[in-house]
Write an enzyme that holds these catalytic residues in place. Structure first.
Site, short mmCIF file in Angstrom:
data_model
loop_
_atom_site.label_atom_id
_atom_site.label_comp_id
_atom_site.label_asym_id
_atom_site.label_seq_id
_atom_site.Cartn_x
_atom_site.Cartn_y
_atom_site.Cartn_z
N LYS A 45 0.84 -1.20 0.00
CA LYS A 45 0.00 0.00 0.00
C LYS A 45 0.88 1.26 0.00
CE LYS A 45 -3.32 2.51 2.98
NZ LYS A 45 -4.14 2.47 4.21
N ASP A 77 -2.92 10.05 3.87
CA ASP A 77 -4.29 9.63 4.10
C ASP A 77 -5.00 10.59 5.05
OD1 ASP A 77 -6.67 8.30 4.41
OD2 ASP A 77 -5.85 6.65 5.61
N LYS A 116 -10.44 12.39 8.69
CA LYS A 116 -9.90 12.00 10.00
C LYS A 116 -9.88 13.21 10.92
CE LYS A 116 -6.70 8.40 8.36
NZ LYS A 116 -7.25 7.23 9.05
N ASP A 164 1.46 6.36 5.65
CA ASP A 164 0.52 5.35 5.15
C ASP A 164 1.02 4.66 3.88
OD1 ASP A 164 -1.79 3.97 5.71
OD2 ASP A 164 -3.12 5.37 4.66
N GLU A 209 -9.69 3.43 2.43
CA GLU A 209 -9.19 3.56 1.05
C GLU A 209 -8.11 2.55 0.69
OE1 GLU A 209 -7.89 5.10 3.55
OE2 GLU A 209 -5.77 4.73 3.14
N ARG A 258 -7.82 -0.66 1.19
CA ARG A 258 -8.33 -1.88 0.57
C ARG A 258 -8.79 -1.64 -0.87
NH1 ARG A 258 -12.51 -2.37 5.42
NH2 ARG A 258 -10.75 -1.20 6.32
N1 BES Z 1 -4.32 4.19 7.09
C1 BES Z 1 -5.44 3.90 7.89
C2 BES Z 1 -5.14 2.87 8.98
C3 BES Z 1 -4.29 3.33 10.12
C4 BES Z 1 -4.87 3.92 11.24
C5 BES Z 1 -2.93 3.16 10.11
C6 BES Z 1 -4.08 4.33 12.30
C7 BES Z 1 -2.15 3.56 11.18
C8 BES Z 1 -2.72 4.15 12.27
C9 BES Z 1 -6.57 3.33 7.03
O1 BES Z 1 -6.63 3.84 5.76
C10 BES Z 1 -7.85 3.66 7.71
O2 BES Z 1 -8.17 4.80 7.81
N2 BES Z 1 -8.55 2.61 8.15
C11 BES Z 1 -9.80 2.78 8.79
C12 BES Z 1 -10.76 1.78 8.19
C13 BES Z 1 -12.20 2.03 8.48
C14 BES Z 1 -12.65 3.35 7.91
C15 BES Z 1 -13.02 0.93 7.87
C16 BES Z 1 -9.62 2.56 10.29
O3 BES Z 1 -8.79 1.73 10.67
O4 BES Z 1 -10.28 3.23 11.06
ZN ZN Z 2 -4.89 4.56 4.94
MN MN Z 3 -7.77 5.62 5.66
#
Ligand code: BES
Ligand code: ZN
Ligand code: MN
Length: 514
Positions: free
Chosen positions: A277, A282, A289, A300, A362, A364
């Site tokens: 990825k 992000d 966020k 990310d 995003e 996935r």
């Molecule tokens: N890049 C993030 C995951 C992440 C979160 C990495 C905190 C490192 C620290 C990913 O893109 C994300 O935002 N995932 C969401 C998924 C959800 C919206 C289904 C998450 O983990 O909240």
């Molecule tokens: Zn992400």
């Molecule tokens: Mn994300």
């Protein structure tokens, strides 16, 4: 930074720091081949200051000892670093980590002392092979002296302004060829890890998808790899709705970087596919966020960094008997008037439709296109993807282990072994129809969030929809790509996790399938 094998006599080393690694013996007889040091160690032990335990250090100045005892060391300083208990009865992977940690400690001390030249004496009878020993010491020294300060004009007083210029290993009594081999293995691995850390440390305004493409092209040119960059118009033609959708809110065009390494002419040689990825920033998109800590989302792209840097090391090492194809889907995820919205439905490469319920899911989306496209195009024997995919994996495993999810037990076992060997432990989580059910959509084939429960598993379940019957494993490195377990050879900030696991895996690839 230079790291070489020292052939001269130890006594003649007149550099800044001579390092000994000493094992814990449980008595005052800390094993140490140097007479002057031995005497000093005895006093340190008597005072309870040094027993060779893990993390212990002991610094002394040979010149100061010259009055009461004749010394023959030309080094400015001698540092003893404790290894903890070593020997045949300690498991090899545990020993490897002890050695890396001790070497990392030496590197940190060297930096604190503003040392310019360092000579490390390889310990004897550790229980590791000479090559493994040299490999781990090299990794520890090089990874432990990593710094990223290219954006600092004035160096702070408490930060060492001097970088080590030359490091060497002294391996008297050991097999010199084996040591040399190990040294080079460690050096290649550390160089790749540091490259991955550098990419991650670069801010989002510098390390854009374009930079991944340029890095891939540079690697290809230097090492004879094949590099293809898939740009937006072609993504459109190919129907990569995930990459198009995620990137459409951003001014930075997305890139799908494809790198191919041919380690075998044999048509029957296995092909391993790696996917990382490469989300260069992000913000969450429309599902924005919260601002606290959002700057960390420049990291990310650590999965992409791990994959592309592992390719660098694989190519440098010219590993034989296996072909490796790497795909890095790279994009930003930003909110804007053109951004993907909750409720939108996209169509991935291959035709699967997906309802976007949260634009922050995003990773996935871009991985799905890369997985489906890569498998259809290169028909690999096994697929591994690495991604900072879910916050949920941090809730589950903290910052100490990456999450491993796999459709193939043999592949999972191989990854687990490679990860343990690298000191990058993983923990397997399940997949299954009950989890896949959580991402069923009422309006499309699937949706991009399965809710709060089992967030790491449902994210993997999403990816699973795109791998068909190909043996596949997914590493969720959200908790380990930065803020990884405190270790002497891992600085604060990005760890470069995954690079050495992948490299180990390709080094020892066994065709367990077919
Ligand atoms: N890049 C993030 C995951 C992440 C979160 C990495 C905190 C490192 C620290 C990913 O893109 C994300 O935002 N995932 C969401 C998924 C959800 C919206 C289904 C998450 O983990 O909240
Ligand atoms: Zn992400
Ligand atoms: Mn994300």
């Amino acid at each position: 930074m230079k790291l070489e094998l020292n052939k001269k006599e130890l006594e003649l080393f007149d550099g800044d720091l001579l390092v000994y690694f000493l094992r814990e013996t449980g008595g005052n007889a800390v094993m140490c081949p140097c007479k002057v040091l031995r005497r000093n160690i005895k006093y340190a032990w008597k005072n309870g200051d040094f027993a060779g335990k893990k993390g212990e250090t002991f610094l002394f100045y040979p010149a100061a000892a010259s009055k009461d005892i004749k010394h023959n060391l030309a080094a400015g300083r001698v540092l003893a670093v404790g290894l903890g208990k070593t020997g045949e009865d300690v498991q090899a992977d545990v020993l490897r980590e002890q050695i890396r940690l001790a070497a990392g400690t030496a590197a940190r001390q060297a930096a604190a002392l503003k040392v310019k030249t360092l000579l490390a004496v390889l310990p004897e009878n550790t229980g590791l092979s000479d090559a493994d020993l040299a490999e781990c010491i090299s990794e520890g020294l090089l990874l432990g002296s990593y710094r990223f300060d290219r954006y600092k004009n004035k160096k702070k007083d408490d930060e060492p302004a001097v970088t080590i210029e030359a490091m060497a290993l002294h391996a008297e009594g050991l097999d010199q060829d084996a040591v040399k081999q190990g040294l080079h293995r460690g050096e290649r691995a550390a160089k790749a890890v540091c490259a991955a850390r550098d990419m991650a440390n670069e801010p989002g305004n510098v390390w854009t998808p374009k930079r991944f493409a340029e890095f891939g092209e540079k690697l290809a040119k230097e090492h004879g790899l094949e590099c293809t960059i898939i740009n937006k118009p072609e993504m459109r033609k190919l129907g990569m709705g995930g990459l198009i959708g995620v990137s459409q809110g951003s001014a930075q065009p997305p890139k799908l970087v494809v790198l191919r390494y041919q380690g075998s002419e044999d048509k029957k040689a296995p092909t391993l596919m790696l996917v990382g990825k490469g989300l260069t920033f992000d913000a969450g998109g429309i599902s924005l966020k919260s601002p606290q800590g959002m700057e960390e989302m420049k990291y990310d792209m650590c999965g992409g960094a791990a994959v592309i840097c592992a390719m660098q090391a694989i190519a440098e090492e010219k590993l034989k008997g296996i072909n490796v194809v790497a795909l890095i889907p790279a994009s930003e995820n930003l909110p804007s008037g053109t951004a993907l919205k909750p409720g939108d439905i996209i169509t991935h490469f291959g035709g699967i439709t997906s309802e976007i319920v949260n634009t922050d899911g995003e990773g996935r989306l871009i991985l799905a296109d890369a997985l489906a496209y890569g498998i259809a195009t290169y028909k690999p024997d096994a697929v591994i993807d690495l991604a900072t995919l879910t916050g949920a994996v941090i809730v589950g495993l903290g910052h100490h282990r990456s999450g491993l999810l796999a459709t193939d037990d043999a592949l999972a076992t191989q990854i687990n072994a490679a990860a343990e060997r690298a000191g990058e432990p993983v923990w397997r989580l399940p997949l299954g129809p009950e989890y896949s059910k959580q991402i069923k959509s009422t309006v499309a084939d699937i949706k991009n969030s399965g809710g709060k429960e089992a967030g790491t598993i449902t994210a993997a379940a999403y990816l699973q929809e795109f791998v068909g019957g190909t043996p596949w494993a997914h590493l969720d490195i959200a908790g380990t790509a930065w803020g990884f377990t405190e270790k002497s050879y891992v600085p604060k900030g990005p760890s470069g996790i995954g690079v050495r696991t992948l490299l180990n895996l390709v080094r020892d690839w066994q065709v367990s399938k077919k």
